[in-house]
Design a protein around this motif. Sequence first.
Motif, PDB file in Angstrom:
ATOM      1  N   PHE A 118       0.831  -1.203   0.000  1.00  0.00           N
ATOM      2  CA  PHE A 118       0.000   0.000   0.000  1.00  0.00           C
ATOM      3  C   PHE A 118       0.870   1.259   0.000  1.00  0.00           C
ATOM      4  N   GLY A 119       1.967   1.247   0.781  1.00  0.00           N
ATOM      5  CA  GLY A 119       2.862   2.402   0.834  1.00  0.00           C
ATOM      6  C   GLY A 119       3.420   2.741  -0.535  1.00  0.00           C
ATOM      7  N   GLU A 120       3.826   1.722  -1.282  1.00  0.00           N
ATOM      8  CA  GLU A 120       4.355   1.965  -2.621  1.00  0.00           C
ATOM      9  C   GLU A 120       3.263   2.493  -3.556  1.00  0.00           C
ATOM     10  N   LYS A 121       2.048   1.961  -3.436  1.00  0.00           N
ATOM     11  CA  LYS A 121       0.926   2.440  -4.246  1.00  0.00           C
ATOM     12  C   LYS A 121       0.662   3.921  -3.971  1.00  0.00           C
ATOM     13  N   LEU A 122       0.699   4.299  -2.692  1.00  0.00           N
ATOM     14  CA  LEU A 122       0.450   5.687  -2.315  1.00  0.00           C
ATOM     15  C   LEU A 122       1.539   6.613  -2.839  1.00  0.00           C
ATOM     16  N   MET A 123       2.807   6.186  -2.714  1.00  0.00           N
ATOM     17  CA  MET A 123       3.916   7.021  -3.169  1.00  0.00           C
ATOM     18  C   MET A 123       3.907   7.164  -4.677  1.00  0.00           C
ATOM     19  N   LYS A 124       3.589   6.095  -5.382  1.00  0.00           N
ATOM     20  CA  LYS A 124       3.515   6.162  -6.848  1.00  0.00           C
ATOM     21  C   LYS A 124       2.417   7.129  -7.279  1.00  0.00           C
ATOM     22  N   PHE A 125       1.303   7.119  -6.557  1.00  0.00           N
ATOM     23  CA  PHE A 125       0.209   8.039  -6.872  1.00  0.00           C
ATOM     24  C   PHE A 125       0.662   9.483  -6.690  1.00  0.00           C
ATOM     25  N   PHE A 126       1.384   9.750  -5.607  1.00  0.00           N
ATOM     26  CA  PHE A 126       1.926  11.091  -5.365  1.00  0.00           C
ATOM     27  C   PHE A 126       2.883  11.488  -6.483  1.00  0.00           C
ATOM     28  N   ALA A 127       3.821  10.585  -6.812  1.00  0.00           N
ATOM     29  CA  ALA A 127       4.851  10.896  -7.806  1.00  0.00           C
ATOM     30  C   ALA A 127       4.243  11.122  -9.189  1.00  0.00           C
ATOM     31  N   ASP A 128       3.341  10.245  -9.592  1.00  0.00           N
ATOM     32  CA  ASP A 128       2.728  10.370 -10.921  1.00  0.00           C
ATOM     33  C   ASP A 128       1.890  11.643 -11.028  1.00  0.00           C
ATOM     34  N   THR A 129       1.126  11.934  -9.976  1.00  0.00           N
ATOM     35  CA  THR A 129       0.272  13.121  -9.992  1.00  0.00           C
ATOM     36  C   THR A 129       1.107  14.395  -9.999  1.00  0.00           C
ATOM     37  N   ALA A 130       2.150  14.430  -9.174  1.00  0.00           N
ATOM     38  CA  ALA A 130       3.010  15.614  -9.100  1.00  0.00           C
ATOM     39  C   ALA A 130       3.757  15.836 -10.410  1.00  0.00           C
ATOM     40  N   HIS A 131       4.259  14.769 -11.005  1.00  0.00           N
ATOM     41  CA  HIS A 131       4.968  14.889 -12.283  1.00  0.00           C
ATOM     42  C   HIS A 131       4.029  15.430 -13.373  1.00  0.00           C
ATOM     43  N   LYS A 132       2.831  14.886 -13.418  1.00  0.00           N
ATOM     44  CA  LYS A 132       1.854  15.338 -14.411  1.00  0.00           C
ATOM     45  C   LYS A 132       1.538  16.814 -14.223  1.00  0.00           C
ATOM     46  N   LYS A 133       1.402  17.227 -12.971  1.00  0.00           N
ATOM     47  CA  LYS A 133       1.120  18.641 -12.682  1.00  0.00           C
ATOM     48  C   LYS A 133       2.296  19.522 -13.093  1.00  0.00           C
ATOM     49  N   SER A 134       3.518  19.036 -12.863  1.00  0.00           N
ATOM     50  CA  SER A 134       4.707  19.796 -13.234  1.00  0.00           C
ATOM     51  C   SER A 134       4.792  19.985 -14.747  1.00  0.00           C
ATOM     52  N   VAL A 135       4.411  18.958 -15.518  1.00  0.00           N
ATOM     53  CA  VAL A 135       4.393  19.062 -16.983  1.00  0.00           C
ATOM     54  C   VAL A 135       3.339  20.074 -17.424  1.00  0.00           C
ATOM     55  N   GLU A 136       2.174  20.038 -16.779  1.00  0.00           N
ATOM     56  CA  GLU A 136       1.115  21.004 -17.099  1.00  0.00           C
ATOM     57  C   GLU A 136       1.559  22.437 -16.804  1.00  0.00           C
ATOM     58  N   LEU A 137       2.199  22.628 -15.654  1.00  0.00           N
ATOM     59  CA  LEU A 137       2.670  23.968 -15.287  1.00  0.00           C
ATOM     60  C   LEU A 137       3.741  24.457 -16.245  1.00  0.00           C
ATOM     61  N   ALA A 138       4.578  23.540 -16.734  1.00  0.00           N
ATOM     62  CA  ALA A 138       5.620  23.922 -17.685  1.00  0.00           C
ATOM     63  C   ALA A 138       5.020  24.435 -18.985  1.00  0.00           C
ATOM     64  N   ARG A 190       8.410  21.370 -15.201  1.00  0.00           N
ATOM     65  CA  ARG A 190       8.793  22.681 -14.666  1.00  0.00           C
ATOM     66  C   ARG A 190       9.712  22.589 -13.449  1.00  0.00           C
ATOM     67  N   ASN A 191       9.844  21.411 -12.860  1.00  0.00           N
ATOM     68  CA  ASN A 191      10.566  21.306 -11.582  1.00  0.00           C
ATOM     69  C   ASN A 191      11.543  20.137 -11.615  1.00  0.00           C
ATOM     70  N   VAL A 192      12.780  20.397 -11.214  1.00  0.00           N
ATOM     71  CA  VAL A 192      13.812  19.366 -11.298  1.00  0.00           C
ATOM     72  C   VAL A 192      13.515  18.214 -10.342  1.00  0.00           C
ATOM     73  N   THR A 193      12.915  18.504  -9.185  1.00  0.00           N
ATOM     74  CA  THR A 193      12.434  17.475  -8.273  1.00  0.00           C
ATOM     75  C   THR A 193      10.968  17.767  -7.966  1.00  0.00           C
ATOM     76  N   THR A 194      10.222  16.743  -7.649  1.00  0.00           N
ATOM     77  CA  THR A 194       8.792  16.923  -7.392  1.00  0.00           C
ATOM     78  C   THR A 194       8.361  16.389  -6.027  1.00  0.00           C
ATOM     79  N   ILE A 195       9.003  15.317  -5.573  1.00  0.00           N
ATOM     80  CA  ILE A 195       8.575  14.621  -4.350  1.00  0.00           C
ATOM     81  C   ILE A 195       9.738  14.515  -3.369  1.00  0.00           C
ATOM     82  N   SER A 196       9.444  14.695  -2.098  1.00  0.00           N
ATOM     83  CA  SER A 196      10.446  14.508  -1.052  1.00  0.00           C
ATOM     84  C   SER A 196       9.743  14.052   0.222  1.00  0.00           C
TER      85      SER A 196
END
Length: 284
Positions: free
Chosen positions: A90-110, A128-134
């Motif tokens: 479940f932890g990996e599923k949650l983190m992947k959801f965060f990473a995929d959503t944030a990356h997609k948003k960064s592409v949209e913002l770019a 638009r962002n060199v890193t997205t998740i931390s």
Amino acid sequence: SSNSNCNLGSIDVSKFYNPVTKDVDWDRLEDAINMGFQFLDNVIDAHDFPAPSFKAWGLDNRPVGLGIMGFADLLLKLELKYGSKESVIFGEKLMKFFADTAHKKSVELAKERGTPKSCNYKELEFRRNVTTISIAPTGTISLLAGCSSSIEPVFSPVMFRHDNTGTYEMNHPHADKKWFACALDGDGGPREVTYTEHILMQAAFQRHCDSGISKTINMPSSATVDDIKKSYMMAWKHKCKGITVYRNNSKTTQVLNQTNKVNVKAKDEKNSRPAELECDIFKI
């Protein structure tokens, strides 16, 4: 880089549990990630940097570190024991959801706002962002939010926090549940998360995190040098970018404690100190 800077924000994922479906409200969480990510990108432009070199680096890279807190609380709501195979999946599923959503948003913002030079590569989809998740420690902000910190397990069934404002006792409301697990429980108790479980959880999140992960691998005071060596090697083999091991009671004073160990004598001496004391000051 010596001029690098971090721009962090964390979402309390336990607030996105839906008691009707007994699952995460993924749509509402997606909205929160998009809003939080755009907010952090805005901060880069609104921020007053301490020096031109920091500003130049920030605008050339636009680092964003959207993260997680309240993860252990969410697992308890889902009735998943921290460290179990199901909890790691479940932890990996949650983190992947965060990473995929944030990356997609960064592409949209770019596309809307432009791409900095460090991201001007097709491998990053010109985001638009060199890193997205931390994954940050979230020690103080999780207290303010009233949730468990970062992706850490609950510290213990009863926790005493000592800081500059005093000593506070915190009893966990789910300590009687069979799926309750914690970092320390009687210094090696049956509900304690083992160091292997800690590392497997960290590795699951690391697979979808472009920064390092701030996480503590708690060990009982009986841990040996060999135990710590094995934990370091395990973390390396599972491709964790870093690891922090803490052996319980290895420091005289620690922020989180299982028992209320207040030194009464030291406290009395402190209260009886005069308002002013003579001292010598040396400058080097």
